[in-house]
Scaffold this motif. Structure first.
Motif, PDB file in Angstrom:
ATOM      1  N   UNK A 150      37.661  37.498  44.529  1.00 50.49           N
ATOM      2  CA  UNK A 150      36.263  37.759  44.879  1.00 50.49           C
ATOM      3  C   UNK A 150      35.383  36.669  44.272  1.00 50.49           C
ATOM      4  N   UNK A 151      35.475  36.477  42.964  1.00 51.56           N
ATOM      5  CA  UNK A 151      34.841  35.314  42.336  1.00 51.56           C
ATOM      6  C   UNK A 151      35.922  34.243  42.367  1.00 51.56           C
ATOM      7  N   UNK A 152      35.773  33.242  43.224  1.00 50.97           N
ATOM      8  CA  UNK A 152      36.853  32.293  43.433  1.00 50.97           C
ATOM      9  C   UNK A 152      37.152  31.449  42.192  1.00 50.97           C
ATOM     10  N   UNK A 153      38.359  30.944  42.163  1.00 50.31           N
ATOM     11  CA  UNK A 153      38.743  30.052  41.077  1.00 50.31           C
ATOM     12  C   UNK A 153      37.792  28.866  41.019  1.00 50.31           C
ATOM     13  N   UNK A 154      37.276  28.450  42.183  1.00 51.19           N
ATOM     14  CA  UNK A 154      36.335  27.327  42.278  1.00 51.19           C
ATOM     15  C   UNK A 154      35.025  27.586  41.551  1.00 51.19           C
ATOM     16  N   UNK A 155      34.744  28.866  41.259  1.00 49.32           N
ATOM     17  CA  UNK A 155      33.530  29.228  40.514  1.00 49.32           C
ATOM     18  C   UNK A 155      33.865  29.876  39.170  1.00 49.32           C
ATOM     19  N   UNK A 156      35.086  29.684  38.705  1.00 53.31           N
ATOM     20  CA  UNK A 156      35.458  30.238  37.408  1.00 53.31           C
ATOM     21  C   UNK A 156      35.801  31.704  37.456  1.00 53.31           C
ATOM     22  N   UNK A 157      36.363  32.162  38.576  1.00 58.49           N
ATOM     23  CA  UNK A 157      36.812  33.548  38.664  1.00 58.49           C
ATOM     24  C   UNK A 157      38.102  33.752  37.891  1.00 58.49           C
ATOM     25  N   UNK A 158      38.319  34.975  37.431  1.00 59.56           N
ATOM     26  CA  UNK A 158      39.537  35.301  36.696  1.00 59.56           C
ATOM     27  C   UNK A 158      40.736  35.167  37.619  1.00 59.56           C
ATOM     28  N   UNK A 159      41.743  34.391  37.229  1.00 60.43           N
ATOM     29  CA  UNK A 159      42.867  34.113  38.117  1.00 60.43           C
ATOM     30  C   UNK A 159      43.739  35.314  38.473  1.00 60.43           C
ATOM     31  N   UNK A 160      44.062  36.177  37.507  1.00 55.38           N
ATOM     32  CA  UNK A 160      45.061  37.212  37.762  1.00 55.38           C
ATOM     33  C   UNK A 160      44.589  38.641  37.528  1.00 55.38           C
ATOM     34  N   UNK A 161      43.334  38.838  37.209  1.00 55.07           N
ATOM     35  CA  UNK A 161      42.807  40.182  36.966  1.00 55.07           C
ATOM     36  C   UNK A 161      42.650  40.907  38.300  1.00 55.07           C
ATOM     37  N   UNK A 162      43.295  42.086  38.490  1.00 58.67           N
ATOM     38  CA  UNK A 162      43.166  42.818  39.752  1.00 58.67           C
ATOM     39  C   UNK A 162      41.721  43.175  40.123  1.00 58.67           C
ATOM     40  N   UNK A 163      40.828  43.212  39.148  1.00 55.63           N
ATOM     41  CA  UNK A 163      39.418  43.490  39.462  1.00 55.63           C
ATOM     42  C   UNK A 163      38.771  42.334  40.199  1.00 55.63           C
ATOM     43  N   UNK A 164      39.428  41.175  40.213  1.00 53.79           N
ATOM     44  CA  UNK A 164      38.893  39.996  40.881  1.00 53.79           C
ATOM     45  C   UNK A 164      39.717  39.616  42.110  1.00 53.79           C
ATOM     46  N   UNK A 165      40.727  40.403  42.428  1.00 51.96           N
ATOM     47  CA  UNK A 165      41.582  40.135  43.587  1.00 51.96           C
ATOM     48  C   UNK A 165      41.510  41.324  44.536  1.00 51.96           C
ATOM     49  N   UNK A 166      41.552  41.031  45.838  1.00 55.84           N
ATOM     50  CA  UNK A 166      41.521  42.120  46.817  1.00 55.84           C
ATOM     51  C   UNK A 166      42.154  41.646  48.122  1.00 55.84           C
ATOM     52  N   UNK A 167      42.630  42.587  48.943  1.00 57.95           N
ATOM     53  CA  UNK A 167      43.247  42.228  50.219  1.00 57.95           C
ATOM     54  C   UNK A 167      42.176  41.976  51.280  1.00 57.95           C
TER      55      UNK A 167
END
Length: 195
Positions: free
Chosen positions: A122-139
């Motif tokens: 959701x917060x992309x790696x390009x903007x400093x999003x957390x790489x592996x936290x499920x709260x930042x990943x979604x289908x």
């Protein structure tokens, strides 16, 4: 009688805080601070089946609020998100994201083929999003993934050029990436640039 009055007042105060908290989680206002990302070993579990709901092009803010990578700060942008190829150094392996995608699809009540979804930050790696936290990943449905990629790239350019503050970009993309795209003048999807 005063004991009952105090109990009622306490219950009312608790209900107020619960309702106010749920309004923030539901996205009624801008995020104040994103959670700090965790590694897969210490991240919170995936929500229960069917408890999350995709809202058009946006994930459920209760299940996917976004999370920030604590290693990315304003003082190190030139070495992290503004350095070409940096995201590949923090991207989680597919052996982690693919099983997570399947579990999150169940949480989101999505019954289609997994190939129609991209496990997206959701917060992309390009903007400093957390790489592996499920709260930042979604289908994320693949139909919207390219559109979001262009917003991510435009936001990264704005942060690296000093036109947009890092925390503001992270909070805006977590809250409503579609609106951020409009603010940045993004109208069409293109592929990722490799940052």
């Amino acid at each position: 009688m005063s004991g009952a009055t105090n109990t009622i007042a306490s219950v009312k105060a608790l209900l107020f805080f619960l309702v106010a908290g749920s309004m923030v989680l539901a996205g009624s206002g801008p995020a104040q601070h994103l959670p700090v990302g965790r590694t897969y070993e210490s991240a919170p579990p995936v929500p229960a089946p069917g408890t999350c709901h995709i809202r058009g092009l946006l994930p459920d803010p209760r299940c996917t609020p976004g999370a920030a990578n604590p290693a990315v700060t304003v003082s190190d942008l030139a070495r992290t998100i503004c350095h070409w190829g940096w995201t590949e150094t923090v991207r989680p392996p597919e052996r982690y994201t693919e099983p997570l995608k399947l579990r999150q699809m169940i949480a989101y009540g999505e019954h289609g083929s997994a190939r129609f979804y991209e496990e997206d930050h959701l917060v992309p790696l390009e903007l400093g999003g957390a790489p592996s936290d499920p709260r930042n990943l979604w289908p994320e449905p693949r139909s919207s993934a390219n559109r979001k990629d262009e917003v991510e790239n435009a936001a990264r350019r704005a942060v690296c050029d000093g036109r947009l503050a890092l925390v503001s970009a992270q909070e805006q993309i977590a809250t409503d990436w579609v609106s951020l795209g409009r603010k940045l003048g993004v109208t069409a999807g293109r592929t990722n640039t490799g940052y």
